[in-house]
Design an enzyme around this catalytic site. Structure first.
Site, PDB file in Angstrom:
ATOM      1  N   LYS A   1       6.903   6.491 -42.394  1.00  0.00           N
ATOM      2  CA  LYS A   1       5.858   7.269 -41.692  1.00  0.00           C
ATOM      3  C   LYS A   1       6.411   7.843 -40.379  1.00  0.00           C
ATOM      4  CE  LYS A   1       2.465   4.253 -43.757  1.00  0.00           C
ATOM      5  NZ  LYS A   1       1.071   3.962 -43.876  1.00  0.00           N
TER       6      LYS A   1
ATOM      7  N   GLU B   1      -2.615   9.678 -46.138  1.00  0.00           N
ATOM      8  CA  GLU B   1      -2.661  10.100 -44.725  1.00  0.00           C
ATOM      9  C   GLU B   1      -2.523  11.616 -44.615  1.00  0.00           C
ATOM     10  OE1 GLU B   1       0.295   7.338 -43.341  1.00  0.00           O
ATOM     11  OE2 GLU B   1      -1.106   5.700 -43.685  1.00  0.00           O
TER      12      GLU B   1
ATOM     13  N   HIS C   1       0.348  11.793 -49.970  1.00  0.00           N
ATOM     14  CA  HIS C   1       0.008  10.493 -49.378  1.00  0.00           C
ATOM     15  C   HIS C   1      -1.406  10.583 -48.798  1.00  0.00           C
ATOM     16  CE1 HIS C   1      -0.004   7.030 -46.700  1.00  0.00           C
ATOM     17  NE2 HIS C   1       1.005   6.557 -47.413  1.00  0.00           N
TER      18      HIS C   1
ATOM     19  N   GLU D   1      -2.100   3.920 -54.490  1.00  0.00           N
ATOM     20  CA  GLU D   1      -2.290   3.290 -53.184  1.00  0.00           C
ATOM     21  C   GLU D   1      -3.773   3.349 -52.800  1.00  0.00           C
ATOM     22  OE1 GLU D   1       1.644   3.498 -50.791  1.00  0.00           O
ATOM     23  OE2 GLU D   1       0.477   5.280 -50.345  1.00  0.00           O
TER      24      GLU D   1
ATOM     25  N   ASN E   1       8.345   3.874 -46.985  1.00  0.00           N
ATOM     26  CA  ASN E   1       7.774   5.040 -46.297  1.00  0.00           C
ATOM     27  C   ASN E   1       7.686   4.681 -44.818  1.00  0.00           C
ATOM     28  OD1 ASN E   1       6.253   7.125 -45.292  1.00  0.00           O
ATOM     29  ND2 ASN E   1       4.339   6.527 -46.324  1.00  0.00           N
TER      30      ASN E   1
ATOM     31  N   SER F   1      -0.229  -2.606 -48.339  1.00  0.00           N
ATOM     32  CA  SER F   1      -0.021  -3.952 -47.793  1.00  0.00           C
ATOM     33  C   SER F   1       0.874  -4.835 -48.664  1.00  0.00           C
ATOM     34  CB  SER F   1      -1.367  -4.631 -47.518  1.00  0.00           C
ATOM     35  OG  SER F   1      -2.081  -3.912 -46.516  1.00  0.00           O
TER      36      SER F   1
ATOM     37  N   GLY G   1      -1.985  -0.460 -44.809  1.00  0.00           N
ATOM     38  CA  GLY G   1      -1.858  -0.912 -43.423  1.00  0.00           C
ATOM     39  C   GLY G   1      -2.945  -1.860 -42.960  1.00  0.00           C
TER      40      GLY G   1
END
Ligand code: PEP
Length: 253
Positions: free
Chosen positions: A12, A100, A98, A168, A10, A214, A174
């Protein structure tokens, strides 16, 4: 039942034409060099790079995916991209829900579910993301939260052929922090049980459940050798050819 591992990147909101093309070319040539691969590869660049990346991947067994889509195929939705637009550009996958998007754009389980139905109708496979926040984890709600997300975000049209789940934990994305392998296996096994209630045992036993958060070359083998972990959704480490490919190689691809 053997499930083919999926190694998904991904990207992003990263990459301009030159570096995105170089990254895709690097991955394509490494995947070609692997010869007969045991895993499936997927890259999900930003919308702006889909056409260039498609071209750069030519001849390599690497699928292309979008990072989101609308639930309509066309119309007055400024700034949005439809499922048909993704297939038109050569995508076979789309990431949906996702964390985000859930956080930055207020996407609910209901909306993710609607998008997934539209994506399936357009012939796309969906990677539906779920995962708990740190506060939810600390409150012991991880499995409850993930179960609710599965029940609300995964549509009735989901099958093991058109849907992949990505677990996730939000706090692991991250951050360099990860759950233990035991924690991951526990959540994945619980998710598979909920999928069995919702979609039947046949679909649940064949559906791939990825771990994301991660993932890097040094921890990939530990996570991807777990019985219910069927691949990885990789953010930061998917932006470097060496890291992305090392994750795949360390996972037995
Ligand atoms: C992601 O955004 O899906 C992700 C897992 O990111 P990272 O690998 O950087 O934690």
């Amino acid at each position: 039942m053997a499930r083919k591992k999926l190694i998904a990147g991904n990207w992003k909101m990263n990459g301009l034409t030159a570096d995105g093309t170089a990254l895709a070319k690097g991955i394509a040539s490494e995947v070609k060099a692997l010869g007969k691969v045991q895993c499936e590869f997927l890259v999900c660049p930003p919308f702006t790079l889909l056409a260039a990346v498609k071209k750069a991947l030519r001849g390599a067994k690497v699928a292309l995916g979008g990072q989101d889509c609308h639930f309509e195929n066309k119309g007055a939705h400024t700034g949005d991209i439809s499922p048909l637009m993704l297939t038109d550009l050569g995508c076979s996958y789309v990431i949906l829900g996702h964390s985000e998007r859930r956080a930055d754009h207020g996407e609910s389980n209901e909306l993710v579910c609607k998008k997934a139905v539209a994506a399936h109708q357009a012939g796309l496979k969906t990677v539906i993301c779920i995962g708990e926040t740190l506060a939810q984890r600390d409150a012991g709600q991880t499995i409850d939260v993930c179960s609710r997300q599965i029940l609300g975000s995964v549509p009735e049209s989901a099958t093991s052929a058109n849907t992949v789940i990505a677990y996730e934990p939000v706090w692991a994305i991250g951050t360099g922090k990860t759950p233990t392998a035991q924690d991951v296996e526990e959540v994945h096994a619980a998710v598979r049980k909920v999928l069995a209630q919702k979609l039947g045992r046949g679909n649940a036993s064949k559906m791939r459940i990825l771990y994301g958060g991660s993932v890097k070359p040094s921890n990939a083998a530990e996570f991807l050798s777990l019985p219910d972990v069927d691949g990885a959704l990789i953010g930061g480490a998917s932006l470097k050819v060496e890291d992305f490919m090392a994750i795949a190689k360390n996972s037995g691809c």
